[in-house]
Each structure stands twice: as C-alpha cells, then as structure tokens.
Design an enzyme around this catalytic site. Structure first.
Site: not given
Length: 258
Positions: A87, A36, A199, A15, A168, A164, A61, A151
């Site tokens: 990703c 995934d 996205t 995705s 990053k 977040y 992961v 990001s």
C-alpha cells in the site's frame, strides 16, 4: 487461506489504505507486520492493534537491505509470511509543462516511479523469495498471496497525473506476468485498483470538494471507504481461485480529464 492462520506484511501500514487493511486483518485474527517510514506512528499503531500479534519495522520500500531485514524480522517474530499487501505510495500532481512551458523536473517523475512501481516490485520479489521456502498452507499447495495497489488512474489518468498514472499502470502490467512467474511455487498475485477513496486526507477536505470528487461515481455516489479496500484484501486472500487479476474498486467510476 484461513485469515486466523495468516501472517501479513503490509507496506504503508500506518496510514490510509494500509492502516485500514492492518486493522481488518488484525481483527480477523491475523498477525500483522507493519512497514512504514513513520516510526512514531508505527509504535502507536502497534499499541492500538496489540503488541502480541503486531510488529512495526521502519523500512523504505525502495531499499533492498531494509526490506530484506524487515522480512527477516517478521519471520523471526511470526515464523512465516503468508500475505503481502503493498500500500505504500505517493500521489503527486504536476503537468508536463508549466504555465511558462518549462518541462517538469525529470527527478520528480523518477521519484514517483521509484516509490510506487519499483518499490512495490522490490517488496514483492523479496517476499516471494521468502514465501517460496515455506510449507504449503493447504492441500492445493498454496504458499502465499501478494496483493499490490494500483489505481483507476492507471487506466484513466487525469491532467497532471503523468507520473502517478504511469506508476500505477506499471503495477497493473506487472500483475499477470508476476502471477505466471510465481504460480509453480503456489504464490498468487492480484492487484486492487481503487477509485476515489475516503482516506483521512480526503475526508478532511470541505464537503463540496468531496462531492466534486465523487461526482462521476455511479453508485454508491460517495467516496470509497478504506474499510472496503480492506474487505477486498481479505476476500482475495481467502478466495484461492483469484489469481493474476486487477480488480477495480471504484463504484463504476471512470475518471474524466480533470
């Protein structure tokens, strides 16, 4: 590195940015291993990309055993792994204190760090170990390329993005020392730091919401396209002199507080 001779492992490959990357690599002639958590979607993606040159493995992961097994399956099917694109990730939003001044749950912060930062490092270190035993793909001794996804929030985190942004920023901080660690083995490491990307989740939002998100983008004044992220992945793989770098892909965006 010639894309037609590449086997790529893409986490979060079913995705968003990972899916766009898998499509671009497949169309360019690479073999692709998708990692995934969504097994049903994974099988669908294999059918879409073609069963001959695509493999799906369900793997978390964060889990060393699952990632090690996925790498072995990819090697068994395609012999090598030349390119790893991380990703997989999540983007929760929560302020440190809520309206009643109660602190955010610590486990929420830890969960984001575990998936985005620890997960990326876990995959990278295990893939690097596999790449290190491979023959070089060119006269310069190149054995592989690892591309992580950060990001712009890693530089300019917004209100509610502490977890977040920290995750990053950690990926950005990993880039140069990881590249230095792996340079003697002929493995390059780079990071892409996307801005506001179109996205499927964002494109499903009302038009006025999309316009608000792209308001601070300088030019072109729109959301970034996942296909543009994928194009940069391919360029990094092909350009042997790109190493130890974090590249912003954001149309000149600098994120405001909110």
């Amino acid at each position: 590195m010639k894309i037609t001779e590449v086997t790529a492992l893409v986490t979060g490959g079913c995705s968003g940015l990972g899916h766009a990357t898998a499509i671009a690599l497949s169309q360019a002639g690479a073999k692709v291993c998708l990692l995934d958590m969504n097994e049903a979607l994974g099988q669908q993606r294999v059918e879409e990309l073609g069963t001959e040159n695509t493999l799906f493995v369900r793997a978390d992961v964060r889990n060393e055993d699952e990632i090690s097994s996925a790498i072995r399956q990819c090697q068994s099917r395609f012999n090598h792994i030349h390119l790893c694109v991380n990703c997989a990730g999540i983007a929760p939003a929560k302020r440190i204190l809520n309206k009643e001044n109660a602190p955010a749950p610590l486990q929420d912060f830890q969960h984001t760090i575990d998936i985005n930062l620890v997960g990326s490092f876990n995959v990278a270190r295990l893939v690097a170990s596999a790449m290190a035993t491979q023959s070089a793909v060119n006269d310069e001794g190149e054995r592989g390329v690892i591309i992580n996804t950060a990001s712009v929030a890693g530089y300019e985190g917004q209100i509610g993005q502490t977890a977040y942004a920290a995750s990053k920023a950690g990926i950005i901080g990993l880039t140069l020392p990881m590249a230095r660690d792996l340079a003697p083995l002929g493995i390059r490491v780079n990071t892409i730091a996307p801005g506001v990307m179109g996205t499927p989740m964002l494109l499903a939002m009302p038009e006025h919401v999309q316009q608000a998100l792209s308001h601070n983008v300088q030019f072109p004044k729109r959301l970034g396209l996942p296909e543009e992220f994928a194009k940069l992945v391919i360029h990094i793989a092909q350009n042997a002199y790109l190493n130890g770098e974090t590249i912003r892909l954001d149309g000149g965006l600098r994120m405001p507080p909110k």
